[in-house]
Design an enzyme around this catalytic site. Structure first.
Site, mmCIF file in Angstrom:
data_model
loop_
_atom_site.group_PDB
_atom_site.id
_atom_site.type_symbol
_atom_site.label_atom_id
_atom_site.label_comp_id
_atom_site.label_asym_id
_atom_site.label_seq_id
_atom_site.Cartn_x
_atom_site.Cartn_y
_atom_site.Cartn_z
ATOM 1 N N LYS A 143 0.831 -1.203 0.000
ATOM 2 C CA LYS A 143 0.000 0.000 0.000
ATOM 3 C C LYS A 143 0.864 1.251 0.000
ATOM 4 C CE LYS A 143 -1.464 1.961 3.703
ATOM 5 N NZ LYS A 143 -2.144 2.505 4.902
ATOM 6 N N ARG A 151 -4.018 9.946 5.113
ATOM 7 C CA ARG A 151 -2.908 10.884 5.117
ATOM 8 C C ARG A 151 -2.175 10.926 3.779
ATOM 9 N NH1 ARG A 151 0.445 13.963 7.638
ATOM 10 N NH2 ARG A 151 2.652 13.887 7.112
ATOM 11 N N CYS A 189 -4.565 7.600 10.300
ATOM 12 C CA CYS A 189 -4.535 7.027 11.645
ATOM 13 C C CYS A 189 -4.248 8.094 12.699
ATOM 14 C CB CYS A 189 -3.455 5.942 11.730
ATOM 15 S SG CYS A 189 -3.866 4.422 10.872
ATOM 16 N N ARG A 241 1.808 14.242 12.771
ATOM 17 C CA ARG A 241 2.597 13.941 11.579
ATOM 18 C C ARG A 241 2.482 15.153 10.651
ATOM 19 N NH1 ARG A 241 1.346 7.753 9.860
ATOM 20 N NH2 ARG A 241 -0.844 8.321 9.957
ATOM 21 N N LEU A 274 7.319 19.980 6.768
ATOM 22 C CA LEU A 274 8.552 19.679 6.038
ATOM 23 C C LEU A 274 8.307 19.662 4.535
ATOM 24 C CD1 LEU A 274 9.978 16.848 8.343
ATOM 25 C CD2 LEU A 274 10.668 19.250 8.274
ATOM 26 N N ILE A 306 9.501 7.065 16.571
ATOM 27 C CA ILE A 306 8.968 7.736 15.384
ATOM 28 C C ILE A 306 7.719 8.551 15.709
ATOM 29 C CG2 ILE A 306 8.164 7.429 13.016
ATOM 30 C CD1 ILE A 306 11.071 6.616 13.426
#
EC number: 2.5.1.7
Length: 422
Positions: free
Chosen positions: A22, A93, A117, A122, A126, A330
């Site tokens: 995916k 996302r 999610c 997130r 950037l 992360i």
């Protein structure tokens, strides 16, 4: 709403064919917006997120044809809309990945801030910082990213990401292939899915060097051609089924995989006591009916241990012999499965981004609720080894990332079925 009923306690045995990735298919589908001719993408998994991306491309004006084998043909020559609406973007996302291609080819894009999610912050900052450096005029207003090219096209630049970002690397990579001049991306993500995207772009005529390293160089071209491409296999799905074999003390072979992308996982499975046999495109794990040994995990960007496998290894460590430490570096909110595993009898203590897992002899079936994609996978794994019945609610999360998971597990001998409340 669908849920899964699992009667655990059976060792899994057999072979499972792994689907396309995916996380490679989504950026490749977004990259089809860059092509001046139609592209055909094969080995695409049949998942909710894939369907959402198809709907998004169609909303933008692309013409899609999908056959019974999930070969997806995309013709973006008639794209005439430049808004990625909230109704589609809110659920996934990866929708942000249309920003770079639309800006590069059409000079404008209005993309709703993404969803997906609920596993912590997130940010897309950037992405936007890099695209601004390449000449884009970007504002964020009323929940939308409004991007325009000041000079008609993006300019190649030397870019440095403050932290490693997979989708950020992919977005800038796609924008750079049609930019004027050379773009150098420092601290680029090294994930195999980034390499797969680069290979797809190269096949269409892009000039890219260094994909798979921390420095990627892109020489912009005037246009990209169409083509045909097969998506790489899903390394996270492969690891999930190997984990199912490990924690049930069984023997599972995953087929149509790339073992070179699984090395961090395979090392940990061996550390847990598994016997591994590795072929050109398959991996076989055999526990010889032994309880797994606890293994310490610390997530980090590729090629280190993937955050997307953390929850599955926590399920395995919950029934392993000994204690383990799992450190999540992360995402700051990726332990939401812990409370549900504890309902099944897991002995886990949390301290910030660290989980201490003391293995127990057995878990007990219980009603549990999935909170995100990989958490749902860990609860299913726990249900496979638990005594009694486990009911996993809100499995729409698992459907975002696993193709026919109950069918594949059934083929391995699991007692699992999908039921609906409707």
């Amino acid at each position: 709403m669908d849920k899964l009923l699992i009667n655990g306690g059976k060792a899994l045995h057999g072979e499972v064919v792994i689907s396309g990735a995916k996380n490679a298919a989504l950026p490749i589908m977004a990259a089809s917006l860059l092509a001046s001719d139609h592209v055909t993408i094969s080995n695409v998994p049949h998942l909710k997120d894939i369907t959402t991306m198809m709907e998004l491309l169609g909303q933008l004006g692309a013409h899609l044809i999908v056959d019974e084998k999930m070969n997806v043909q995309v013709d973006s020559s008639q794209v005439n809309e430049f808004v990625a609406p909230y109704d589609l973007v809110k659920t996934m996302r990866a929708s942000i990945l249309v920003l770079g291609p639309m800006l590069a080819r059409f000079g404008k894009a209005d993309v709703s801030l993404p969803g997906g999610c609920a596993i912590g912050t997130r940010p897309v900052d950037l992405h936007l910082k890099a695209l601004r450096a390449m000449g884009a005029d970007i504002t964020v207003k009323n929940g939308y990213i409004n991007a325009r090219c000041k000079k008609g096209c993006l300019q190649g630049k030397r870019l440095m990401f403050d932290t490693v970002t997979v989708t950020g690397t992919e977005n800038v990579l796609m924008a750079a292939v049609l930019a004027e001049g050379i773009t150098t991306i420092k601290n680029a993500a090294r994930e195999p899915e980034v390499v797969d995207l680069a290979n797809f772009l190269i096949q269409m005529g892009a000039k890219i060097r260094g994909a798979g390293t921390s420095t990627i160089e892109v020489e912009g071209v005037e246009s990209l051609n169409g083509g045909t491409y097969s998506v790489m296999s899903d390394r996270i799905e492969a690891g999930t089924y190997l984990a199912a074999g490990a924690l049930t003390r069984g023997q599972v072979t995953v087929k149509k995989v790339r073992p070179d992308t699984l090395l961090s996982q395979l090392c940990k499975f061996e550390e847990a006591g598994a016997e591994l046999t590795i072929g050109e495109d398959w991996v076989s794990l055999n526990m010889h009916n032994k309880r797994p040994q606890a293994v310490n995990i610390s997530t980090a960007p590729y090629p280190a241990f993937a955050t997307d496998m953390q929850a599955q290894f926590m399920a395995m460590n919950s029934v392993a012999e000994g204690s383990s430490t799992i450190i999540e570096t992360i995402f700051e909110n990726r332990f939401m499965h812990v409370q549900e595993l504890q309902r099944m009898g897991a002995n886990i203590q949390l301290n910030g981004n660290t989980a201490i897992v003391h293995g127990v002899e057995k878990l007990t079936g219980a009603p549990v609720m999935a909170t995100d994609l990989r958490a749902s996978a860990s609860l299913i794994l726990a249900g496979l080894v638990a005594e009694g019945e486990t009911v996993v609610e809100r499995i729409y999360h698992v459907d975002r990332g696993y193709e026919r998971i109950e069918e594949k597990l059934s083929l391995l001998g699991a007692d699992i079925k999908r039921v609906s409340d409707r």
